[in-house]
Design a protein around this motif. Structure first.
Motif, PDB file in Angstrom:
ATOM      1  N   ALA A   1     -22.471   5.499   5.056  1.00  6.84           N
ATOM      2  CA  ALA A   1     -21.852   6.751   5.467  1.00  6.84           C
ATOM      3  C   ALA A   1     -20.478   6.449   6.058  1.00  6.84           C
ATOM      4  N   THR A   2     -19.500   7.247   5.665  1.00  4.98           N
ATOM      5  CA  THR A   2     -18.129   6.959   6.086  1.00  4.98           C
ATOM      6  C   THR A   2     -17.346   8.257   6.186  1.00  4.98           C
ATOM      7  N   VAL A   3     -16.244   8.162   6.878  1.00  8.41           N
ATOM      8  CA  VAL A   3     -15.288   9.268   6.961  1.00  8.41           C
ATOM      9  C   VAL A   3     -13.972   8.773   6.392  1.00  8.41           C
ATOM     10  N   LYS A   4     -13.520   9.437   5.352  1.00  5.16           N
ATOM     11  CA  LYS A   4     -12.247   9.094   4.727  1.00  5.16           C
ATOM     12  C   LYS A   4     -11.461  10.382   4.539  1.00  5.16           C
ATOM     13  N   ASN A   5     -10.199  10.343   4.979  1.00  7.24           N
ATOM     14  CA  ASN A   5      -9.325  11.519   4.884  1.00  7.24           C
ATOM     15  C   ASN A   5      -9.982  12.746   5.496  1.00  7.24           C
ATOM     16  N   LEU A   6     -10.673  12.529   6.630  1.00  5.73           N
ATOM     17  CA  LEU A   6     -11.339  13.597   7.387  1.00  5.73           C
ATOM     18  C   LEU A   6     -12.477  14.250   6.610  1.00  5.73           C
ATOM     19  N   ALA A   7     -12.973  13.580   5.587  1.00  6.07           N
ATOM     20  CA  ALA A   7     -14.138  14.062   4.839  1.00  6.07           C
ATOM     21  C   ALA A   7     -15.299  13.111   5.118  1.00  6.07           C
ATOM     22  N   LEU A   8     -16.450  13.678   5.445  1.00  4.94           N
ATOM     23  CA  LEU A   8     -17.640  12.896   5.736  1.00  4.94           C
ATOM     24  C   LEU A   8     -18.452  12.720   4.461  1.00  4.94           C
TER      25      LEU A   8
ATOM     26  N   GLY B   1     -18.009  15.232  -0.499  1.00  2.00           N
ATOM     27  CA  GLY B   1     -17.884  15.100   0.942  1.00  2.00           C
ATOM     28  C   GLY B   1     -17.843  16.450   1.631  1.00  2.00           C
ATOM     29  N   VAL B   2     -17.969  16.421   2.928  1.00  2.00           N
ATOM     30  CA  VAL B   2     -17.890  17.621   3.760  1.00  2.00           C
ATOM     31  C   VAL B   2     -16.840  17.371   4.833  1.00  2.00           C
ATOM     32  N   CYS B   3     -15.947  18.331   5.012  1.00  7.81           N
ATOM     33  CA  CYS B   3     -14.906  18.173   6.012  1.00  7.81           C
ATOM     34  C   CYS B   3     -15.531  18.079   7.410  1.00  7.81           C
ATOM     35  N   VAL B   4     -14.960  17.232   8.238  1.00 10.27           N
ATOM     36  CA  VAL B   4     -15.435  17.128   9.619  1.00 10.27           C
ATOM     37  C   VAL B   4     -15.142  18.436  10.336  1.00 10.27           C
ATOM     38  N   ASP B   5     -15.710  18.589  11.520  1.00  2.00           N
ATOM     39  CA  ASP B   5     -15.500  19.815  12.297  1.00  2.00           C
ATOM     40  C   ASP B   5     -14.006  20.071  12.492  1.00  2.00           C
TER      41      ASP B   5
ATOM     42  N   CYS C   1      -9.264  16.364   3.367  1.00  2.00           N
ATOM     43  CA  CYS C   1      -9.357  17.459   4.327  1.00  2.00           C
ATOM     44  C   CYS C   1      -8.186  17.346   5.298  1.00  2.00           C
ATOM     45  N   GLN C   2      -7.841  18.471   5.887  1.00  2.00           N
ATOM     46  CA  GLN C   2      -6.753  18.500   6.852  1.00  2.00           C
ATOM     47  C   GLN C   2      -7.200  19.294   8.069  1.00  2.00           C
TER      48      GLN C   2
END
Length: 997
Positions: A203-210, A228-232, A257-258
């Motif tokens: 599991a990782t977060v890349k470009n604010l996508a989980l 992926g799913v954008c972080v909060d 994600c931004q």
């Protein structure tokens, strides 16, 4: 027999493979670990009852104070051994269709037992069997499928312990669990450790996508796409996607994600902007500090409102600084001009406080005051350049009346002056009205500005003069005092004559002929006192032998006019002669003054679509061929409008030549026929060894729909992409760079003619028997506009995405710079022997990847200098890409220095090539060696493998690099393709050096 007898204990603490310490980067989910269990595992041995024979035995040992269990067997004196050791039921995760089996073991050297053991073996076998439930002690050999034969790299002798470590992959698991089994066929072996695991992309977060933890797929699945799913507090227009490789690594990220407005990225999270900071829109930018003169709100601000007394102009961005009203202009002064009546100049200094703005303008208001009464000056007053919107600190005011008082008000304005009515005074600044009033009392008396000669005779002079300002009141009369004297060197003997006049002209008589006189005119004030006077000026009477001044002026004017007319005629004749010379052929004597290269006219491509009648363009640029001179032989392809033939062109008086013949299918309209022949109108304008040569066209036939043809030179080897695929690995880097140099030379020629190809790809490059490459297929090509940065905007139609520059995809703007991008893709195709750019990625994925700065990796064996040139061609900023002239020069340097091609660019087979799957297209394992060779396009070596006795995939997996050479695979490219394929089958992720060529 205990194989540890006589051998000192040996414990290894790290893994060495080919001399390299390996640290695994990916996440491994262990589902069986014999060593970590720390106790007897209860594995099943078979046969259950062997009488005096002994099969696999479990032995408990102590090493460095720790107990561990091993399984060993050593029936080397017995014939026909078939001893099985089966693990307990191993449950798997549903998505884990591919597991890795890591075995640590010891094998005794058969020679260490002396000559009494003729049946000794030094290998054992690994099997697997799937099941949906634990079958307990039930054991059937027929249910097991062989995975591999395990052979040691190092054999243990009597005095030295050699521990081996091997890894095998079990593919295509689909049931709830499975068993592993080890078959002994007569070896002396001890299994120290068995570890079973599958790989996951963590599991990782890349470009604010989980992206969640994802089980790596099998070889037949390739890249596994994960959404992926954008972080909060982050958003994305398109769903971010990434791909999990078979090695458990993330690759090819598409989308991002931004952080929302009011949030910024901090360690893969979106946090609110701190108090005093803001962010107005979703982006990857950090929060910005509130600008000057704005209020600092609480955290999470989208913008910062202005403080009291400060404003943003209507056109200012809401994120910009706030500005105050400008203060009043300073140092307002009025200067009276001496050149004309009723005119003065107002000037001032800029405001001390501009409010932080640069868009300062000024307005001027005039009031006329008589006594205590003031009123607007009205439209009579003239301002130069204007009375409002002034950017300079000076204005000229004219049409003023003398003897009146004028009050001028100069006001400073800025973009926020519209808020002046809402402004509140600031104690430390001038009033926000930003006005300064200065009174100017304009009461200037008239004065003489100049004296002019009207006429002269030998005895008289007629004079007139100008007065400033001119009297505005008609009843007022100005009196003048005229003083004159004869010019004499003896100043003491000078005699003055004074005249009093009420008009601004005079004729003075009784003067001496040919004599100079000095005159001065002075205005007299109403009280008789002297006012403004002129400078002393000199005028001379004429002699008796000369004409009057008026006659002289007429004669002089006629002479000047005649001379001017003569000069104009001479200039016109000169220009006409020069123009005729510029259109005439250059003579031999001209070569003395300029080189032939300087005098050579620049040829520019002419778009045939600009002709009102396209048939005229065909006749102008293409040669008409009689149909009887053409012989069709066989169909070699199909074009957009009809078949393409190989044929012979035999023109009387010329040697027959092989040609390619494009034909037009029957039934096409006249418009389609013109479109078909327009390509000939384009090709006919080119003459270069690396551009396909047009032999001519066939248009003048009774049945032109049937017989219209375009005839070009014949290229024996056909399209470049297909030719490279058919000869994969057969050319050296120097030969490939030579091909690229020819293509670049052809494109430089087209670029110099202000021509854009738009469809440059290896499929549109033709190759002849001499491996000379020529640019062809001008169906999508268009001409540049006259300016160097000109572009052609398409009106629609398909764009070859994989070969097209991003600006051409986004805005349909094509330039020579976009052709350079396409040339970079062609370079990649050539160095990859016709591989498809971006492999099986969709066009949408290609566009997304390019916008995310992804670039094609270096092909296998590609020289580093060539790959660096590719990257230069793929720069996002088109102005920074090299020109075709630069590309030709660089390729020439590389060809002249073969040593420069020996440094190879870094190569990653996981991305750079599509490693063949360990199974066929239906998901089942390869059933034969020939099926495997066909999948990697190496079926021409099927007979080599058969003659060498390699007929099963198990034998293929045991092959080393030398084995591949020994069966007759000599071409470096083919040798590497087969070696990398075996590497993929064996999944040796630790190192690539095993198969390095």
């Amino acid at each position: 027999m205990d194989i540890f007898i006589g051998i000192k204990p040996f414990l290894f603490s790290y893994v060495l493979i080919n001399g390299i310490l390996v640290t695994l980067q990916t996440k491994e989910e262990v589902i069986l670990d014999m060593k970590a269990a720390g106790g007897e595992l209860g594995w099943l041995t078979w046969p259950l009852d062997q009488g005096e024979k002994t099969g696999w035995e479990v032995v408990q040992r102590t090493l460095n104070g720790s107990q561990f269990y091993t399984y060993s067997v050593c029936n080397i004196g017995e014939r026909e051994q078939d001893n099985w050791l089966r693990t307990t039921f191993i449950q798997r995760r549903p998505a884990a269709s591919r597991v890795h089996v890591e075995i640590q073991f010891i094998v005794r050297d058969c020679n260490s037992f002396g000559g009494g053991s003729v049946t000794c073996k030094e290998t054992f076998n690994l099997f697997t069997s799937e099941s949906d439930a634990d079958v307990g002690t039930t054991f059937r050999k027929g249910q097991f499928k062989k995975v591999a034969t395990i052979a040691p790299d190092e054999i243990t002798s009597k005095n030295e312990l050699r521990i081996n470590k091997e890894m095998r992959v079990v593919e295509n698991l689909s049931r709830k669990g499975f068993y592993l089994a080890f078959q002994d066929i007569g070896a002396c072996v001890a299994i120290l450790s068995v570890r079973v695991y599958y790989k996951t992309c963590p599991a990782t977060v890349k470009n604010l996508a989980l992206f969640p933890e994802t089980v790596a797929g099998g070889e037949n699945q390739g890249l596994r796409e994960v959404n992926g799913v954008c972080v909060d507090n982050a958003i994305s227009e398109d769903l971010p996607r990434i791909h999990c490789t078979v090695d458990g690594e993330w690759a090819v990220l598409v989308g991002q994600c931004q952080c929302k407005p009011g949030y910024e990225e901090v360690e893969d999270m979106c946090q609110e902007c701190q108090p005093g900071f803001f962010k107005a829109e979703a982006s990857g930018d950090k929060c910005k500090q509130c600008p000057a003169n704005s209020q600092k709100l609480k955290s999470g601000a989208l913008y910062c409102p202005c403080m009291d007394g400060f404003y943003r102009a209507p056109n200012d961005p809401p994120t910009g600084p706030c500005s105050g009203l400008p203060s009043a202009p300073k140092d307002l002064v009025a200067t009276t001009t001496q050149l004309s009546a009723g005119k003065l100049v107002l000037s001032w200094s800029p405001p001390e406080d501009t409010g932080g703005r640069t868009d300062i303008t000024y307005s001027v208001e005039c009031q006329r005051c008589e006594g205590n009464m003031c009123q607007p000056c009205g439209e009579k007053i003239r301002y130069e350049p204007a009375s409002v919107g002034l950017t300079d600190t000076k204005v000229s005011v004219s049409e003023l009346d003398a003897h009146l008082n004028y009050t001028f008000i100069v006001e400073a304005h800025s973009g926020v002056s519209v808020f002046a009515s809402q402004a509140t005074p600031r104690s430390h600044k001038p009033p926000s009205t930003s006005a300064l009033t200065t009174s100017l009392h304009y009461t200037e008396a008239p004065k003489v500005t100049s004296i002019r000669l009207v006429d002269r005779t030998p005895t008289s002079l007629s004079l007139t003069w100008d007065v400033f300002p001119r009297p505005r009141v008609q009843s007022r009369t100005i009196r003048y005092e005229v003083t004159y004297r004869k010019k004499d060197d003896n100043f003491d003997m000078t005699t003055y004559v004074v005249l009093l006049l009420e008009k601004n002209s005079v004729q003075i008589g009784e003067l001496s002929p040919g004599t100079a006189y000095l005159f001065r005119v002075q205005v007299l004030n109403s009280d008789g006192s002297p006012g403004g006077s002129s400078m002393e000026e000199q005028f001379e009477t004429s002699s008796e032998l000369h004409l009057t001044q008026n006659n002289t002026a007429v004669i002089f004017g006629a002479a000047v006019g005649g001379a001017a007319m003569l000069l104009i005629v001479v200039v016109v004749l000169f220009l006409r002669k020069r123009k005729r010379n510029s259109h005439s052929r250059q003579g031999p004597e001209d070569n003395y003054f300029s080189s032939s290269e300087q005098l050579k006219p620049l040829k520019t491509y002419v778009d045939p679509h600009t002709y009102e009648d396209p048939n005229i363009a065909v006749l102008k640029f293409a040669t008409e061929i009689h149909p009887s001179h053409i012989t069709k032989q066989k169909v070699i392809g199909a074009g957009e409008f009809g078949e393409v033939y190989r044929g012979i062109l035999k023109v009387p008086g010329r040697k027959e030549v092989a040609v390619a013949i494009k034909t037009l299918k029957p039934g096409y309209t006249e418009k389609q026929r013109q479109d078909f022949l327009s390509e000939a109108s384009i090709m006919g304008q080119f003459s270069h060894q690396n551009i396909i040569r047009l032999e001519g066209v066939v248009t003048k036939c009774k049945d032109f729909f049937k017989h219209a043809m375009i005839v070009t030179e014949y290229m024996e080897n056909g399209a470049l992409d297909r030719y490279l695929k058919d000869h994969d690995g057969e050319f050296s880097s120097s030969q490939l760079v030579g091909m690229l140099r020819g293509i670049a030379a052809g494109m430089k020629y087209l670029s110099d003619m202000s021509y854009v190809h738009r469809d440059l790809a290896a499929r549109n490059i033709l190759v002849n028997n001499s491996l000379e490459c020529k640019v062809s297929d001008f169906g999508l090509s268009r001409v540049l506009e006259d300016n160097p940065e000109g572009t052609y905007t398409t009106s629609g139609g398909k764009i070859p995405i994989r070969w097209t520059a991003p600006e051409a995809i986004a805005y349909r703007k094509f330039t020579s710079a976009s052709d350079v991008w396409s040339f970079g893709i062609v370079m990649w195709e050539v160095m990859a022997f016709g591989e498809r750019p971006y492999w099986d990625m969709s066009n949408h994925e290609v566009m997304k990847a390019i916008n995310e700065a992804f670039r094609l990796p270096a092909p296998m064996d590609c020289p580093s200098a060539v790959y660096q040139l590719m990257l230069q061609c793929w720069l996002q900023d088109r102005s920074k890409r090299p020109r075709f002239g630069d590309i030709v020069s660089l390729l020439d340097k590389l060809l002249r220095s073969p040593e420069s091609l020996k440094t190879i660019a870094d190569f990653d087979p996981r991305v750079s090539i599509r490693l063949p799957s360990t199974s066929g297209s239906d998901g089942s394992p390869f059933r034969s060696v020939s099926e495997w060779l066909e999948s990697i396009k190496m079926s021409q070596y099927s007979e080599n493998f058969t003659c060498a006795g390699i007929v099963t995939m198990e034998q293929v997996l045991q092959m080393k690099n030398e084995d591949i050479k020994n069966i007759g695979v000599r071409l470096p490219g083919h040798l590497k393709r087969i070696a990398y394929s075996i590497l993929g089958l064996k999944d040796q992720t630790s190192t690539l050096s095993v198969f390095a060529v």
